[in-house]
Design an enzyme around this catalytic site. Structure first.
Site, PDB file in Angstrom:
ATOM      1  N   MET A 328       0.825  -1.210   0.000  1.00  0.00           N
ATOM      2  CA  MET A 328       0.000   0.000   0.000  1.00  0.00           C
ATOM      3  C   MET A 328       0.861   1.262   0.000  1.00  0.00           C
ATOM      4  O   MET A 328       0.596   2.218  -0.721  1.00  0.00           O
ATOM      5  CB  MET A 328      -0.952   0.007   1.207  1.00  0.00           C
ATOM      6  N   ASP A 347      10.451   3.365   5.805  1.00  0.00           N
ATOM      7  CA  ASP A 347      10.252   1.989   6.255  1.00  0.00           C
ATOM      8  C   ASP A 347      11.366   1.672   7.249  1.00  0.00           C
ATOM      9  O   ASP A 347      12.241   2.512   7.496  1.00  0.00           O
ATOM     10  CB  ASP A 347      10.280   1.022   5.063  1.00  0.00           C
ATOM     11  N   SER A 430      -7.238  -1.137   7.495  1.00  0.00           N
ATOM     12  CA  SER A 430      -8.474  -1.567   6.847  1.00  0.00           C
ATOM     13  C   SER A 430      -9.555  -1.931   7.857  1.00  0.00           C
ATOM     14  O   SER A 430     -10.682  -2.209   7.466  1.00  0.00           O
ATOM     15  CB  SER A 430      -8.203  -2.722   5.889  1.00  0.00           C
ATOM     16  N   HIS A 451      -8.687   4.999   4.033  1.00  0.00           N
ATOM     17  CA  HIS A 451      -8.578   3.583   3.688  1.00  0.00           C
ATOM     18  C   HIS A 451      -8.603   3.427   2.178  1.00  0.00           C
ATOM     19  O   HIS A 451      -9.652   3.603   1.551  1.00  0.00           O
ATOM     20  CB  HIS A 451      -9.737   2.825   4.369  1.00  0.00           C
TER      21      HIS A 451
HETATM   22  P1  NAI Z   1       2.746  -4.716   3.833  1.00  0.00           P
HETATM   23  O1  NAI Z   1       3.036  -5.859   4.722  1.00  0.00           O
HETATM   24  O2  NAI Z   1       2.902  -4.888   2.367  1.00  0.00           O
HETATM   25  O3  NAI Z   1       3.674  -3.479   4.252  1.00  0.00           O
HETATM   26  C1  NAI Z   1       3.853  -3.013   5.542  1.00  0.00           C
HETATM   27  C2  NAI Z   1       5.187  -2.285   5.582  1.00  0.00           C
HETATM   28  O4  NAI Z   1       5.323  -1.625   6.821  1.00  0.00           O
HETATM   29  C3  NAI Z   1       6.391  -3.206   5.434  1.00  0.00           C
HETATM   30  O5  NAI Z   1       7.212  -2.741   4.374  1.00  0.00           O
HETATM   31  C4  NAI Z   1       7.115  -3.047   6.756  1.00  0.00           C
HETATM   32  O6  NAI Z   1       8.518  -3.185   6.649  1.00  0.00           O
HETATM   33  C5  NAI Z   1       6.686  -1.662   7.141  1.00  0.00           C
HETATM   34  N1  NAI Z   1       6.898  -1.332   8.540  1.00  0.00           N
HETATM   35  C6  NAI Z   1       6.794  -2.106   9.636  1.00  0.00           C
HETATM   36  N2  NAI Z   1       7.100  -1.408  10.730  1.00  0.00           N
HETATM   37  C7  NAI Z   1       7.384  -0.146  10.341  1.00  0.00           C
HETATM   38  C8  NAI Z   1       7.761   1.039  11.015  1.00  0.00           C
HETATM   39  N3  NAI Z   1       7.906   1.046  12.336  1.00  0.00           N
HETATM   40  N4  NAI Z   1       7.961   2.150  10.301  1.00  0.00           N
HETATM   41  C9  NAI Z   1       7.829   2.122   8.960  1.00  0.00           C
HETATM   42  N5  NAI Z   1       7.487   1.024   8.270  1.00  0.00           N
HETATM   43  C10 NAI Z   1       7.263  -0.087   8.960  1.00  0.00           C
HETATM   44  O7  NAI Z   1       1.300  -4.218   4.208  1.00  0.00           O
HETATM   45  P2  NAI Z   1       0.186  -3.534   3.303  1.00  0.00           P
HETATM   46  O8  NAI Z   1      -0.577  -4.584   2.620  1.00  0.00           O
HETATM   47  O9  NAI Z   1       0.807  -2.466   2.499  1.00  0.00           O
HETATM   48  O10 NAI Z   1      -0.775  -2.905   4.391  1.00  0.00           O
HETATM   49  C11 NAI Z   1      -0.420  -1.783   5.167  1.00  0.00           C
HETATM   50  C12 NAI Z   1      -1.643  -1.261   5.873  1.00  0.00           C
HETATM   51  O11 NAI Z   1      -2.635  -0.968   4.920  1.00  0.00           O
HETATM   52  C13 NAI Z   1      -2.280  -2.226   6.857  1.00  0.00           C
HETATM   53  O12 NAI Z   1      -2.796  -1.500   7.924  1.00  0.00           O
HETATM   54  C14 NAI Z   1      -3.390  -2.852   6.047  1.00  0.00           C
HETATM   55  O13 NAI Z   1      -4.434  -3.331   6.835  1.00  0.00           O
HETATM   56  C15 NAI Z   1      -3.823  -1.678   5.214  1.00  0.00           C
HETATM   57  N6  NAI Z   1      -4.513  -2.008   3.966  1.00  0.00           N
HETATM   58  C16 NAI Z   1      -4.065  -3.011   3.165  1.00  0.00           C
HETATM   59  C17 NAI Z   1      -4.724  -3.303   1.991  1.00  0.00           C
HETATM   60  C18 NAI Z   1      -4.249  -4.392   1.106  1.00  0.00           C
HETATM   61  O14 NAI Z   1      -4.984  -4.751   0.164  1.00  0.00           O
HETATM   62  N7  NAI Z   1      -3.073  -4.943   1.309  1.00  0.00           N
HETATM   63  C19 NAI Z   1      -5.912  -2.544   1.564  1.00  0.00           C
HETATM   64  C20 NAI Z   1      -6.238  -1.466   2.453  1.00  0.00           C
HETATM   65  C21 NAI Z   1      -5.563  -1.241   3.601  1.00  0.00           C
END
Ligand code: NAI
Length: 712
Positions: A328, A347, A430, A451
């Site tokens: 995202m 990140d 989400s 979101h």
């Molecule tokens: P992801 O797992 O692809 O990415 C999360 C990222 O956060 C990783 O790169 C990780 O290294 C990083 N991270 C962890 N701790 C951190 C910190 N302290 N500071 C900075 N970065 C840090 O997850 P994704 O899928 O991108 O989801 C992220 C958020 O978006 C979640 O809350 C999820 O519920 C929400 N979301 C996801 C959707 C999806 O389809 N994947 C759709 C809508 C919302």
């Protein structure tokens, strides 16, 4: 040169004695030219004036507004339920267009702006279409997107002009194309660099084509296979089959568009138009068209315009910070940079930053029209960092780290102090309530949920979540940001899983539940398509991963949602016992590999029973899938999560892929009838359990005869 205005002032009429060319410049009241009674009256008067010119050698039809003509007046189309009135109007409009193309002198459409739907049909009724060479000028027949078909000759003139195959692609899919592409296909004849050059080209063409007649008025063969030929039959068969695969037969619009082309083409032009008018009328007065128009036109436009929502002159957002460079975060960084913002993507892992950088480069490379320099300019606006200090001075920070409350609290505490004074903090969670996330904030009035949906670059919707403390300025600034990145916002209240995640979870869980109950998985997937759902539940569950489902169950239990179902155990067993985590893992409800996917045969063994024959089948399953989602939407209204019913419709269709043919979950309830819907729920609750029990709101509405939307 003689110039006059029509009596209503909606068109300027000019006649140049030197060239013998008359020009009708249409500039109707308001900002656009649209087809309604005024349009008819103006054009009738204009045509009479043109005919009366002595020495007339040709006519140019032009626009005084930004667009050439945007097509039907949708207000009027939406409200009309009388087939007789609709048919009369079509007869008049088609009569006018016929009069234009049989005027006796060459007629040119001067497309200085977009010509869509009935507007493009007007251009088709001219002998030549010359467009301004500008990416903003678009042409096409998008009618099927609103549940109807072209009704002013589009299904007859376009195939006669560019051939059956090409015309079907545009008519049955409602495709809109930019002017340069339109020239390649033949939908536009030539381009001009400036309006003055356009006029010159028009006059030159008129002088060179004194006795021009439309191909259909001189019995010219159409390009490509001729009507009635085996090749043509082949095209129609293939088009129908492809359409069936795509729409499962629940969208009569494109089907009747194909019929109209096929049945009309062998006939003389005026009879062919009658075929089209009949199909158009049948569709335009239908419930489905009304529901689609209401949501996909009126509600969508209102959401796009932020109607009824707070606005700011200048959102004062220049620098945007994104936390988390995952799927995202990377997408958000790219769309923000594309909109011109300075972006800092943070990140904790170098590797993630590398992946995000590669993602952004790949996205930029797709924007070919920008050229290398334009693409690089977007990429140069993004910086990648491991240090929170680089977020200093951000006007907006969007947090997109893992879905974990403690982690989200930790990053808020770390990064919120870096915001510029009064900066906005947004979370892309989400499901976690924004109020819970905001507990550690020092400025909860600036805290909001944004979101987004995956993939961020493609999905238009954004669900904006406000808490009781979110200020209206924060909302307005956030909305301005969503507009800059070209997203379609809905604004909902706070609560576990907000709105779209609730409806979506209800959908995929019910899919899993049906598997657990022993319904045939093939039937489940097909029934969802017959209900109009864009993607079947098991397929989409695999796409979002079953692991996410398992995490979701844990999270929802933590939030006190304890409606345990056999579906929970099934999904947990699939992940934990059978290692079937979904599409990315190569196996989930489906097996992936080779040339596609097949449902995993092991699903039958995981079922806990077998449904009675009267409780299964396409109809029962389709009803269950739609009813449960509609119920969840109604509960969100009852609980105040959905504040404006329009958002329930727009959110479900654009965020969840809810059946567009219904107009949305609340429209589905309205069309089914409140009394009937409540009866459906009560009956399903008896067989399937308490999750089908309707909220009091629906019982009250059924009793008092209320509906969510006004009936037309
Ligand atoms: P992801 O797992 O692809 O990415 C999360 C990222 O956060 C990783 O790169 C990780 O290294 C990083 N991270 C962890 N701790 C951190 C910190 N302290 N500071 C900075 N970065 C840090 O997850 P994704 O899928 O991108 O989801 C992220 C958020 O978006 C979640 O809350 C999820 O519920 C929400 N979301 C996801 C959707 C999806 O389809 N994947 C759709 C809508 C919302």
């Amino acid at each position: 040169m003689t110039t006059e205005k029509t009596r209503n002032g909606m068109a300027t009429l000019a006649f140049d004695d030197a060239t013998g060319v008359a020009t009708i410049t249409l500039a109707m009241e308001g900002k656009v030219n649209k087809i309604n009674d005024d349009f008819g009256a103006t054009m009738q008067e204009a045509m009479a004036w043109v005919k009366a010119r002595t020495g007339l050698r040709g006519l140019v039809i032009a626009s005084g507004h930004k667009d050439f003509c945007v097509g039907a007046d949708i207000d009027r189309l939406y409200k009309e339920r009388s087939a007789a009135t609709m048919a009369t109007r079509l007869r008049e409009l088609n009569g006018l267009y016929r009069a234009i193309e049989t005027l006796g002198v060459p007629v040119v459409a001067a497309l200085t702006g977009s010509a869509l739907g009935g507007g493009y049909e007007l251009a088709l009724a001219c002998h030549r279409r010359i467009a301004l060479d500008d990416a903003k000028v678009q042409v096409g027949l998008p009618e099927v997107n609103l549940g109807v078909i072209p009704g002013a000759g589009g299904t007859q003139r376009l195939p006669r002009l560019i051939g059956i195959q090409a015309a079907l692609e545009h008519i049955a899919q409602g495709k809109i194309v930019r002017a340069p592409k339109a020239v390649k296909i033949g939908m536009v004849d030539e381009l001009a660099a400036t309006p003055a050059e356009l006029q010159q080209k028009a006059v030159a063409w008129i002088h060179a084509n004194k006795s021009f007649k439309q191909p259909w008025d001189r019995n010219a063969p159409i390009p490509g296979p001729q009507p009635g030929s085996p090749e043509a039959r082949q095209i129609f068969m293939a088009a129908s089959a492809m359409l069936r695969k795509k729409t499962a037969g629940v969208f009569p619009g494109p089907e009747l568009a194909i019929s109209s082309v096929q049945e009309g083409l062998p006939l003389v032009f005026d009879r062919a138009i009658e075929i089209e008018s009949r199909y158009f009328t049948q569709l335009a007065i239908s419930d489905q068209a009304k529901d689609m128009i209401r949501t996909l036109w009126f509600h969508r436009t209102a959401a796009e315009k932020h109607e009824g929502l707070p606005k700011v002159e200048d959102a004062n957002i220049r620098k945007v910070g994104i936390l988390g460079a995952g799927m995202m975060g990377a997408g958000l960084a790219f769309v923000s940079a594309q909109a011109g913002y300075t972006v800092v993507l943070k990140d904790v892992k170098e590797e993630q930053l590398g992946k995000a950088r590669a993602h952004c480069q790949a996205q930029a490379a797709e924007l070919k029209h920008l050229g290398a320099a334009g693409q690089q300019a977007i990429l140069d606006r993004i910086s990648y960092t491991l240090s929170a200090d680089d977020l200093a001075g951000c006007d907006l920070i969007i947090e997109a780290v893992f879905e974990n409350l403690e982690l989200k609290h930790a990053v808020t505490k770390e990064a919120e102090p870096k915001l510029a004074k009064g900066g906005v903090w947004a979370s892309n969670t989400s499901a976690i309530p924004i109020g819970d996330l905001a507990k550690v904030s020092t400025a909860p009035q600036n805290f909001i949920g944004l979101h987004f949906f995956s993939p961020v670059e493609k999905m238009q919707l954004v669900e904006v979540i406000t808490t009781e403390t979110t200020s209206s300025e924060t909302l307005a600034r956030s909305l301005a940001y969503t507009r800059a990145i070209k997203k379609l916002p809905i604004v909902v209240g706070d609560g576990y899983a907000f709105y779209t995640t609730r409806v979506f979870s209800a959908y995929i869980l019910e899919g899993a539940q049906l598997v657990a109950e022993g319904h045939d998985p093939v039937l489940i997937e097909w029934a969802s398509r017959k209900a109009g759902m864009v993607v079947p539940p098991l397929q989409v569950f695999d796409e979002v991963t079953l692991t996410l489902g398992v995490k979701g169950f844990k999270q929802s239990r933590a939030y006190g949602k304890t409606n345990e179902l056999p579906a929970f155990a099934l999904v947990e067993a699939m992940v934990e016992k059978h290692g079937r985590a979904g599409k990315a893992a190569g196996k989930g409800f489906y097996d992936y590999g080779g040339d596609g996917r097949t449902l995993w045969p092991g699903l039958a063994q995981l079922a806990v029973g077998k449904p009675a024959p009267e409780n299964t089948g396409v109809e029962v399953i389709a009803r269950r899938l739609l009813t449960l989602q509609a119920l969840e939407a109604a509960r969100c209204v009852a609980e105040g999560i959905v504040k404006n019913p329009r958002d329930a419709e727009v959110g479900a269709i654009f965020g969840v892929g809810f059946a567009p043919n219904t107009g949305g979950p609340l429209s589905y309830i309205d069309r089914r009838g409140l009394v009937q819907f409540v009866a459906d729920c009560d009956a399903l609750a008896k067989v399937c359990g308490a999750r089908f029990e309707p909220p009091q709101l629906l019982r009250d509405m059924a009793k008092s005869g209320k509906t969510f939307f006004e009936r037309v």
